[in-house]
Structures are given as C-alpha cells and as structure tokens.
Design an enzyme around this catalytic site. Structure first.
Site, PDB file in Angstrom:
ATOM      1  CG  PHE A  15      -1.992   0.976   1.256  1.00 33.66           C
ATOM      2  CD1 PHE A  15      -3.212   0.676   0.687  1.00 33.66           C
ATOM      3  CD2 PHE A  15      -1.817   2.226   1.822  1.00 33.66           C
ATOM      4  CE1 PHE A  15      -4.245   1.596   0.692  1.00 33.66           C
ATOM      5  CE2 PHE A  15      -2.848   3.155   1.832  1.00 33.66           C
ATOM      6  CZ  PHE A  15      -4.068   2.841   1.261  1.00 33.66           C
ATOM      7  CG  ASP A  20      -0.490  -2.134   7.307  1.00 34.39           C
ATOM      8  OD1 ASP A  20      -1.599  -2.422   7.802  1.00 34.39           O
ATOM      9  OD2 ASP A  20      -0.248  -1.034   6.763  1.00 34.39           O
ATOM     10  CE1 TYR A  53      -9.624   3.465   6.493  1.00 35.63           C
ATOM     11  CE2 TYR A  53      -8.676   4.638   8.357  1.00 35.63           C
ATOM     12  CZ  TYR A  53      -8.586   4.184   7.059  1.00 35.63           C
ATOM     13  OH  TYR A  53      -7.462   4.449   6.337  1.00 35.63           O
ATOM     14  CE  LYS A  54      -8.169   0.304   4.854  1.00 34.12           C
ATOM     15  NZ  LYS A  54      -6.717   0.230   4.736  1.00 34.12           N
ATOM     16  NE  ARG A  56     -10.370  -2.414  -2.886  1.00 33.33           N
ATOM     17  CZ  ARG A  56      -9.811  -1.751  -1.877  1.00 33.33           C
ATOM     18  NH1 ARG A  56      -8.638  -2.125  -1.407  1.00 33.33           N
ATOM     19  NH2 ARG A  56     -10.403  -0.700  -1.350  1.00 33.33           N
TER      20      ARG A  56
HETATM   21  C1  LIG Z   1      -6.072   1.384   4.548  1.00 36.67           C
HETATM   22  C2  LIG Z   1      -4.602   1.196   4.714  1.00 36.67           C
HETATM   23  C3  LIG Z   1      -3.819   2.149   5.340  1.00 36.67           C
HETATM   24  C4  LIG Z   1      -4.462   3.419   5.801  1.00 36.67           C
HETATM   25  O1  LIG Z   1      -3.582   4.269   6.417  1.00 36.67           O
HETATM   26  P1  LIG Z   1      -4.161   5.593   7.136  1.00 36.67           P
HETATM   27  O2  LIG Z   1      -2.981   6.149   7.782  1.00 36.67           O
HETATM   28  O3  LIG Z   1      -5.251   5.156   8.056  1.00 36.67           O
HETATM   29  O4  LIG Z   1      -4.743   6.467   6.086  1.00 36.67           O
HETATM   30  C5  LIG Z   1      -2.471   1.895   5.519  1.00 36.67           C
HETATM   31  N1  LIG Z   1      -1.911   0.748   5.064  1.00 36.67           N
HETATM   32  C6  LIG Z   1      -2.654  -0.193   4.439  1.00 36.67           C
HETATM   33  C7  LIG Z   1      -2.012  -1.459   3.975  1.00 36.67           C
HETATM   34  C8  LIG Z   1      -4.004   0.006   4.229  1.00 36.67           C
HETATM   35  O5  LIG Z   1      -4.737  -0.900   3.598  1.00 36.67           O
END
Ligand SMILES: *Cc1c(COP(=O)(O)O)cnc(C)c1O
Length: 433
Positions: free
Chosen positions: A134, A203, A228-229, A392
């Site tokens: 990501f 992560d 939030y996911k 997705r």
């Molecule tokens: C959604 C997501 C994030 C989000 O990071 P924020 O700091 O909350 O914006 C980070 N890493 C991964 C792999 C994600 O899927």
C-alpha cells in the site's frame, strides 16, 4: 442452466438459512436495498454506535466536561479498545493500544525496529518491502530511510526470500494485499526473516477482523492496523499498534509526546517513557472516534459464541468461493479475470477482478444499481498481469449474506451484458475512488 453444478439463487438462500452467523447482521445499520461490498475500505455503522456516540457527545462531553476523563473512563479508552483488538490478532491484554493513524503508527514501529536493528550492529542498512505494498506504507518507509541514510528495497513477492540478506534490517509487509487480496503466510515469512536476523513489521489493515491472526504465535516483532475497515470504527477511526513484549521497552518511539510519558500529569521536565505499549501513544486521543470503534469491536466480539474469528473466516471463504463461482458461471466471455488467489491459504476476505478496460465505469454502473464495490487502478510498474485495472469486492462475513453475493453478481452480469457501463456518466472520476 441444466448444469447440476450451477449455483442458483435458491442455493444461496439455503446457505443463508444454514449460516450460524446470519443474525449478527442485525447489529448494523445497513441502508435498505444496498449491497455493500466495500467494508474493506470503510466498514458499516454498528447500531450501538448511534446511541453510544450520542451519549459521549451529550452526556460525557456536554455535561461531564473535563470530569469525563476520569468519570466516563476516557483516559484509558485507548487501552481498553486495544484489549478488544488483541483478542482478534493473537495478542495479550495490555499489548495493543488504539491511537493515531496507520501511517503514523507505521512510522513509530518502523523507527523502533530500525533502532533495534542498529543496536545489534551497524551492518544492516536495508528495509525490505513489496513493490505492490500500500502506497502510504512505502511513503513512510521511504521518508524514514531517507532521513537515516538507509535503503528501501522493493521486490516482487517471489523475490522476498532472496532479499532477506545480511544487509536487511527490517522486513515490512502488509499481510493481505489491498489490490489483489493475496495473503502472506505470516508464520513462514516471520520465521524466514528471523532465520536471517531480520525483524518483521506487519500491517494488518486488511487482516484484523477479517482473517485469523496470531501475532504472538508466529513471534512477530511489530504490527499496526486500521480501525475503519473490517473493525467498523467509522471514517478516520484511530488505528492500532502492537509490539512484541521482548522489544516494547527497549526503545522510545520517536513521537515522544506526553500521553506516552510514564506520568503525563506530573508535568515534569524530561521524557520518561511509559511502561509497555502505552509509550506508543503520543498526544490527546480522539474520544468520540474511540467510542465508535469500541462499538465496532463489540459487534465482532459478538461472534465469539459462534466460534469467533475462525467462524468468520470460514464464512468469509465460503462467500468469496461463491462469488468466484458465480462470476465464472455468469460473467464468462466478458474479459474479467480473477486476480485474487484461489487457494484459501493465500486469500484474504476480498475478491479482485481485473479487466483490460472499463473497470472504473463498471464499478460506477454497479454503484448506480446499489451494489458498492470499488476500483483500483492497474499497477503500471508491475508485472504484466498486475497492470490491468481492478474491480474490488470486500466480503465482510458479519453482515454480508450469500443472497447478497448472488444479487451482486447478477447485477454485474447485467451491466456487462447490456453494456450500460459505456454510458459517459459512468466514466466521470470522483476525488475519492
Ligand atoms: C487502509 C490502509 C492504510 C491506511 O492508512 P491511514 O494512515 O489510516 O490512512 C495503511 N496501510 C494499508 C495497507 C491500508 O490498507
């Protein structure tokens, strides 16, 4: 439709009727008539959060005011919510705090991991990650490497083993890939890294609440994840951070703010880190957001009597299997390919479909029909297969049913067969995709 293997709507209804988790859906406020397959991006609203957040605003903030730090239990909410997350990721009580964003927490743990590696000798100057990780993870790593004069080495999944050399300090991976839904074998990767003297940073943004995770069982070193996911904490909910008990007190994390101080309200000069994971807090925490996230976690922990994460995983795999079967059965000949691994051990809780053209417009046409998934652009610098754009679909076993899956694929089939996605309106791009 004469094929006896063909899945029909009635089969999906029967699967729903047999599903021991089906009533957990009642815990959420789902818009009428909407099929929501984007809980991997923003989870849905737990009903309990409506009253709990209103109470936090009206009574705790409005009436309690400053007294609520003590009387409403605000002060230790990051730890109490962290203890609930711990149950989902194989951590012990007191090992997780909820705070800040995933990006910021990644900065803290990667810094600590690099300090730890440097303490063992100056030789290891490389952070290894995946090119397809990501972007924010890679941006944070890039910034840290630049500041410390280190190298960020980005490789393809198949080349990770070869990259675990005596030069590598940290292996930083996302457990489930956000584009493809491909899942790493966390135990094997961690063991391989440790065998090469490398620390691991995981992560769990697409794992916590979606797939079973056993951080202590696999002896991981550091982990962060998103609120939030799949945890349904609401837009911008705070994230979480975990550090293995062996490492947690060896270093300060670099954002040494007062909430991570051993006695924040002593107001003494000089930083003294709090014991344990509390030192990973920085400043004043967002109580309204933490309250909402607490409700999201209660909704997941409500699955415990039915088998908890193992039962959720079982249903998630069944949902994604049915989706894949229905897409293969109903949408053949329309240029879609399944971009998510078919092997259960390599699949998260989403299915990504790739297509050479029109992926964005097809997603928009589905949204117009009340089926919400999302679009991710092709990986232009990646291997050929990953250069295609992605549709997705996230499957959240807490509130998604098998009939939802059937209906979603039926809409997809109709969108493709009618060509309605070619309408110009569906090509208009919004700021957030
Ligand atoms: C959604 C997501 C994030 C989000 O990071 P924020 O700091 O909350 O914006 C980070 N890493 C991964 C792999 C994600 O899927």
């Amino acid at each position: 439709m004469t094929d006896p293997m063909t899945l029909k709507l009635d089969d999906c209804r029967a699967l729903d009727a047999q599903d021991p988790l089906r009533d957990l859906r009642q815990q959420f406020m789902l818009p009428e008539g909407l099929i929501y397959l984007d809980g991997n991006s923003l989870g849905v609203l737990p009903r309990a959060a409506v009253d709990r957040v209103a109470h936090a605003v009206i009574a705790e903030w409005g009436q309690g005011l400053i007294r609520s730090w003590n009387s409403a239990g605000w002060f230790d909410l990051p730890q109490r919510v962290g203890d609930k997350i711990a149950q989902l990721i194989g951590a012990e009580p007191g090992e997780v705090v909820v705070t800040d964003s995933t990006s910021v927490n990644l900065y803290k743990v990667l810094s600590a991991a690099l300090n730890l590696a440097a303490a063992d000798g100056p030789g290891r100057r490389v952070v290894v990650s995946e090119r397809s990780n990501f972007p924010t993870d890679l941006y944070i790593a890039e910034g840290l490497c630049k500041a410390r004069g280190l190298q960020l080495l980005l490789v393809e999944p198949d080349d990770l083993s070869a990259a675990m050399t005596a030069d590598a300090a940290v292996l930083m991976l996302t457990h489930v890939n956000y584009r493809t839904g491909a899942m790493h074998d966390m135990a094997a990767m961690t063991a391989a890294a440790h065998a090469a003297g490398i620390l691991t940073v995981w992560d769990l943004a697409h794992s916590a609440g979606a797939v079973p995770v056993d951080l202590n069982g696999v002896k991981a070193d550091f982990a962060v994840g998103c609120g939030y996911k799949y945890l349904n904490g609401g837009p911008g909910a705070p994230a979480f951070v975990w550090v293995h008990a062996h490492h947690v007190e060896r270093f300060w994390q670099p954002l040494s703010g007062w909430w991570g101080h051993a006695s924040p309200f002593a107001f003494t000069p000089g930083y003294q880190p709090a014991p344990g994971i509390n030192r990973y807090l920085c400043g004043t925490q967002p109580m309204l957001s933490l309250t909402a996230l607490d409700c999201g976690l209660d909704a997941i922990l409500a699955a415990a009597p039915f088998g908890g994460m193992a039962a959720l995983r079982h249903k998630s795999l069944a949902l994604t299997d049915v989706f894949i079967d229905l897409v293969n059965q109903g949408c053949a000949g329309h240029g879609l390919a399944i971009a998510t691994p078919l092997a259960h051990g390599e699949r998260g809780s989403q299915v990504s479909l790739s297509r050479a053209e029109g992926a964005y417009a097809i997603v928009q046409a589905l949204v117009a029909r009340g089926v919400i998934g999302d679009f991710r652009a092709g990986d232009a610098s990646g291997p050929l297969a990953s250069q295609l754009d992605i549709l997705r679909f996230g499957f959240t076993p807490l509130y998604t049913g098998f009939e939802d899956v059937w209906t979603a694929v039926e809409h997809l089939r109709q969108v493709l067969e009618s060509g309605e996605w070619r309408q110009p309106a569906f090509a208009q791009k919004n700021a957030v995709t």
